[in-house]
Design a protein around this motif. Structure first.
Motif, PDB file in Angstrom:
ATOM      1  N   VAL A 165       0.557   4.323  -2.807  1.00 21.03           N
ATOM      2  CA  VAL A 165       0.076   5.958  -2.722  1.00 21.03           C
ATOM      3  C   VAL A 165       1.242   6.365  -2.973  1.00 21.03           C
ATOM      4  CG1 VAL A 165      -0.740   7.071  -1.113  1.00 21.03           C
ATOM      5  CG2 VAL A 165      -1.159   4.725  -0.791  1.00 21.03           C
ATOM      6  N   GLY A 176      -4.972   6.686   3.033  1.00 14.89           N
ATOM      7  CA  GLY A 176      -6.033   7.489   2.536  1.00 14.89           C
ATOM      8  C   GLY A 176      -6.175   8.380   1.600  1.00 14.89           C
ATOM      9  N   ALA A 206       0.764  -1.129   0.302  1.00 15.70           N
ATOM     10  CA  ALA A 206       0.302   0.075  -0.133  1.00 15.70           C
ATOM     11  C   ALA A 206       0.925   1.016   0.202  1.00 15.70           C
ATOM     12  CB  ALA A 206      -1.035   0.288   1.172  1.00 15.70           C
ATOM     13  N   TRP A 226      -2.635   4.245   8.258  1.00 18.48           N
ATOM     14  CA  TRP A 226      -3.639   4.365   7.810  1.00 18.48           C
ATOM     15  C   TRP A 226      -4.730   5.254   6.865  1.00 18.48           C
ATOM     16  CZ3 TRP A 226      -3.125  -0.033   4.465  1.00 18.48           C
ATOM     17  CH2 TRP A 226      -2.219  -0.973   4.858  1.00 18.48           C
ATOM     18  N   ALA A 227      -5.134   5.752   7.557  1.00 22.91           N
ATOM     19  CA  ALA A 227      -5.894   7.053   7.446  1.00 22.91           C
ATOM     20  C   ALA A 227      -4.828   8.233   6.772  1.00 22.91           C
ATOM     21  CB  ALA A 227      -5.855   7.913   8.888  1.00 22.91           C
TER      22      ALA A 227
END
Length: 484
Positions: free
Chosen positions: A305, A388, A301, A384-385
């Motif tokens: 990103v 995102g 991830a 994680w936030a």
């Protein structure tokens, strides 16, 4: 080429900006950590149960805590957090504090026992101790600063207690030896211990930072490779294999589709790169790690990103976007990551950067995965936030800008103009030493040569052509007669 001022000026400006920015950012964030230190969190634990002295209850642990808090009012470098031992262990285990100073339960009894005129029941007084706990998992420099501050506070408390003990002993009629007086002057022993141990193959608490840096660099380099390969496949760039040059036919497509192709390719490559990073570090180098499945997902991830964010910058700004991505993901990210120098020891500008710079968020999440048992409130949820939010922002920015470019007709390679009209042109050409060409439209062709043997040294060649072509201009060329 080298005589062109534009070449020297343009290249020189870019080199000057890059060197100046990297020097200011890298060195500026780390040049004076102690001078910039503000509110470094350190736990202060008072487990002292007190002691009865001359009929009154005495708790010297509370006196030590009060003295430390009083001294801290004029020095904001350390944020002393008075908590229980259980709470201190929790905060050490989540990276919320960089260390702790622990006052044991028998502290008052052991200190007052040194000044007692009667020997202890066991025949020997217990030496008073204070324990300083470190936390390398939260950052080696931050842990070192915490340890130094705690030890300084402990020795100051020992000196204060020593003065009181000497006064108390001096009021007694029984003289004491000089060695005993020296012992009473500094009665407390300060022990240093690891409050949250890390594995021997954790780079002394820095493996999370190095791993995070690898993921960010992989995302940037992957985006560069993807961007180049997509442009090559579309025929926008050529590829050199040594002396051989290869170029695909140009395929005209929109900027939006080009970005979408790059993102799809980047997402696929992220699976490969994230897997190989974990295999190399954990499988080959034997780095201390747990929760390997979650670590793999986190690695993939992060690369995805960062790669998508870089591609969005490339699509929006072109070649300068590569320099901008380097500044955002490396130059500003490393000094504000809090990985080596803690955030509390950074200048104000870098503290502000650390709130949204990706490397700090990635590092905090990896610390939770590698050192703190993947606890959500140890930095993993925030990581994680942040990823995102960054992904949504990158997609929105990239597609909005490329869509705007497409709507305005700002294509990377202009589309060929459609050919309209009919062509029944005539082209008249007479070559007798004078040639005339009309682009207006008619081309009957007649060519005459003199008969053989009739050449008197002067040759005449007549060429009358008819060429019908639609056009808006007429072009006439004349030349002097030729003589053979």
């Amino acid at each position: 080429m080298l005589r062109r001022p534009q070449l020297w000026i343009g290249t020189g400006l870019i080199a000057a900006v890059v060197s100046m920015l990297f020097a200011l950012l890298y060195v500026g964030g780390n040049v004076n950590p102690r001078g910039n230190l503000r509110d470094l969190p350190v736990a202060l634990v008072n487990s002292d149960s007190g002691a009865d002295v001359n009929g009154r209850r005495l708790n010297l642990g509370e006196q030590v805590v009060s003295g430390i808090e009083k001294a801290a009012k004029g020095d904001r470098s350390i944020d002393w957090q008075v908590v229980s031992r259980e709470e201190a262990d929790k905060r050490l285990g989540k990276g919320k504090v960089f260390g702790a100073l622990v006052i044991p339960a028998d502290f008052s009894a052991s200190v007052t026992g040194l000044a007692s005129p009667q020997p202890a029941r066991q025949g020997k007084a217990t030496a008073p101790t204070l324990t300083v706990l470190t936390n390398q998992a939260a950052g080696s420099i931050g842990s070192s600063m915490s340890s130094q501050a705690a030890q300084k506070a402990a020795h100051a408390a020992s000196a204060q207690l020593g003065q009181e003990l000497l006064k108390q002993v001096g009021s007694q009629k029984t003289p004491i030896p000089t060695a005993a007086q020296l012992k009473l002057a500094d009665p407390v022993t300060v022990n240093v211990a690891d409050g949250h141990p890390v594995g021997s193959r954790s780079a002394m608490g820095l493996s999370a930072f190095y791993y995070a840096l690898v993921l960010v660099v992989c995302g940037m380099l992957g985006a560069n490779v993807v961007n180049s390969q997509v442009d090559t496949a579309l025929g926008y760039l050529h590829t050199d294999f040594g002396p051989v040059r290869k170029r695909e036919p140009v395929q005209h497509t929109s900027r939006v589709r080009t970005l979408a192709i790059g993102i799809a390719l980047m997402l696929g490559l992220s699976l490969v790169m994230g897997t190989l990073v974990e295999v190399a570090t954990v499988g080959i180098l034997d780095m201390d790690a747990s929760h390997l499945g979650l670590l793999w997902l986190y690695s993939v991830a992060t690369i995805a990103v960062v790669g998508v964010g870089s591609l969005a910058l490339f699509a929006a700004f072109g070649t300068p976007g590569m320099l901008l991505a380097t500044i955002v993901f490396v130059a500003m990210a490393v000094p504000s990551s809090g990985a080596t120098v803690p955030v509390q020891a950074l200048p104000g500008f870098f503290r502000a950067l650390s709130e949204f710079e990706p490397l700090r968020q990635v590092t905090e999440g990896l610390r939770s995965l590698l050192y703190y048992g993947a606890q959500a409130d140890a930095g993993l949820t925030r990581a994680w936030a942040s990823m995102g939010v960054a992904l949504v922002a990158a997609l929105a920015f990239g597609f909005a800008v490329t869509r705007l470019y497409d709507l305005r007709g700002l294509h990377r390679i202009p589309h060929p103009e459609p050919v309209t009209g009919t062509g029944t042109g005539t082209d008249f050409g007479t070559n007798t030493g004078a040639a005339a060409e009309s682009g207006a439209g008619k081309e009957p062709a007649t060519k005459t040569h003199p008969a053989p043997g009739a050449d008197s040294g002067t040759g005449a060649d007549t060429d009358t052509g008819s060429d019908s072509d639609t056009g808006t201009g007429t072009k006439t060329e004349a030349s002097a007669p030729t003589t053979a």
